[in-house]
Design a protein around this motif. Structure first.
Motif, PDB file in Angstrom:
ATOM      1  N   PRO A  85       3.039 -21.699   3.611  1.00 25.52           N
ATOM      2  CA  PRO A  85       3.266 -23.002   4.230  1.00 25.52           C
ATOM      3  C   PRO A  85       2.886 -22.966   5.716  1.00 25.52           C
ATOM      4  N   PRO A  86       2.402 -24.073   6.248  1.00 24.67           N
ATOM      5  CA  PRO A  86       2.253 -25.400   5.628  1.00 24.67           C
ATOM      6  C   PRO A  86       0.931 -25.580   4.892  1.00 24.67           C
ATOM      7  N   VAL A  97      -1.971 -24.061  -3.555  1.00 28.88           N
ATOM      8  CA  VAL A  97      -0.585 -23.846  -3.971  1.00 28.88           C
ATOM      9  C   VAL A  97       0.118 -23.134  -2.826  1.00 28.88           C
ATOM     10  N   LEU A  98       1.288 -23.616  -2.443  1.00 27.57           N
ATOM     11  CA  LEU A  98       2.017 -22.996  -1.345  1.00 27.57           C
ATOM     12  C   LEU A  98       3.004 -21.952  -1.856  1.00 27.57           C
ATOM     13  N   ASP A  99       3.022 -20.845  -1.170  1.00 27.13           N
ATOM     14  CA  ASP A  99       3.940 -19.759  -1.460  1.00 27.13           C
ATOM     15  C   ASP A  99       5.378 -20.234  -1.243  1.00 27.13           C
ATOM     16  N   ARG A 100       6.224 -20.040  -2.252  1.00 26.21           N
ATOM     17  CA  ARG A 100       7.634 -20.436  -2.112  1.00 26.21           C
ATOM     18  C   ARG A 100       8.445 -19.412  -1.338  1.00 26.21           C
ATOM     19  N   LEU A 101       7.934 -18.177  -1.228  1.00 28.26           N
ATOM     20  CA  LEU A 101       8.648 -17.099  -0.553  1.00 28.26           C
ATOM     21  C   LEU A 101       7.737 -16.477   0.501  1.00 28.26           C
ATOM     22  N   PRO A 102       7.354 -17.226   1.526  1.00 27.96           N
ATOM     23  CA  PRO A 102       6.429 -16.700   2.526  1.00 27.96           C
ATOM     24  C   PRO A 102       7.004 -15.493   3.245  1.00 27.96           C
ATOM     25  N   GLY A 103       6.122 -14.600   3.633  1.00 27.24           N
ATOM     26  CA  GLY A 103       6.538 -13.402   4.347  1.00 27.24           C
ATOM     27  C   GLY A 103       6.905 -12.244   3.457  1.00 27.24           C
ATOM     28  N   PRO A 106       1.824  -9.944  -0.917  1.00 27.52           N
ATOM     29  CA  PRO A 106       0.966 -10.436  -2.007  1.00 27.52           C
ATOM     30  C   PRO A 106       1.701 -10.726  -3.303  1.00 27.52           C
ATOM     31  N   LEU A 107       2.799 -10.015  -3.589  1.00 24.84           N
ATOM     32  CA  LEU A 107       3.521 -10.289  -4.827  1.00 24.84           C
ATOM     33  C   LEU A 107       4.069 -11.709  -4.818  1.00 24.84           C
ATOM     34  N   ALA A 108       4.513 -12.188  -3.659  1.00 24.30           N
ATOM     35  CA  ALA A 108       5.008 -13.560  -3.566  1.00 24.30           C
ATOM     36  C   ALA A 108       3.876 -14.553  -3.792  1.00 24.30           C
TER      37      ALA A 108
END
Length: 250
Positions: A85-86, A97-103, A106-108
């Motif tokens: 995000p964003p 598609v935005l990562d729901r668990l940023p940081g 790569p698994l996220a």
């Protein structure tokens, strides 16, 4: 093409994909039937070692991210970009598609892509891997689809280099999404943790077999630093790349 970014948990990306383009030498792409898989470009990194956004490095086919997406489009019926995000790449006209668990690494990003994709299998590649070819992409995808047809399905198809997994260019089954989520609840595990999770069935691709398609393993090259990028633009392999059999890249 859709350009709007949506959270992975609610994503219903449009059934679009970038059109295959001529390669750097100007040859027209060879027509090939797209396979019922999703191509996932992981582009959520921060490019700290490069010092600039790796996804936007210029190539003969446009920004590096678009170059990688177009290569995936030669094989995959759907192509998605996974970003943090964003979202930074809407202007490229690709479904994001935005990562729901940023940081969380790569698994996220993989988890977000698995939850969003329409197909049962996804071919994953990092946005800084310009050496992927249609032949390698099709080979990896067909390995997963053929296992499914034989009634011996696998959850991942992963190349090996020097005996170690290369999880940033691999095929993953959508059914791994809850396994990835359970791992992410424990912190920031590496992608290899997913491959080692109980019950995950992995089809390993031996280095020698992959070299029959890509002799120098250019498909496994990551561009991490300005020196890597400069070497690649000169037509050379970065120093830490696989190179010819038994030799480092030069």
């Amino acid at each position: 093409m859709g350009g709007a970014a949506v959270p992975a948990s609610r994503a219903k990306p449009p059934a679009t994909r970038p059109e295959p383009q001529p390669d750097a030498e100007g040859d027209a792409p060879q027509p090939a039937r797209a396979l019922p898989v999703t191509g996932l470009v992981l582009a959520g990194g921060e490019s700290r070692r490069m010092g600039r956004d790796k996804a936007l490095l210029p190539t003969a086919r446009g920004p590096l991210l678009l170059h990688v997406a177009r290569t995936l489009a030669t094989t995959c019926a759907e192509v998605l970009v996974v970003d943090r995000p964003p979202g930074r790449y809407r202007h490229l006209g690709l479904p994001v598609v935005l990562d729901r668990l940023p940081g969380r690494g790569p698994l996220a990003g993989l988890h977000a892509g698995l939850e969003a994709m329409r197909h049962a299998y996804g071919l994953v590649v990092a946005c800084d891997m310009p050496g992927l070819t249609p032949a390698v992409a099709r080979f990896l995808v067909q390995r997963a689809l053929e296992a499914e047809r034989r009634g011996t399905p696998v959850d991942a198809v992963v190349p090996l280099r020097r005996g170690r997994p290369e999880p940033l260019l691999a095929v993953y089954a959508r059914r791994l999404a809850p396994v990835a989520e359970a791992l992410l609840e424990q912190g920031r595990p590496p992608l290899r943790a997913l491959l080692a999770a109980p019950g995950v069935r992995v089809a390993w691709v031996d280095e020698a077999e992959l070299r029959t398609i890509d002799p120098d393993l250019r498909c496994l090259v990551n561009l991490n630093t300005p020196a890597d990028w400069a070497a690649w633009r000169r037509g050379q392999l970065p120093p830490d790349s696989p190179g010819p059999a038994g030799l480092p890249g030069g």
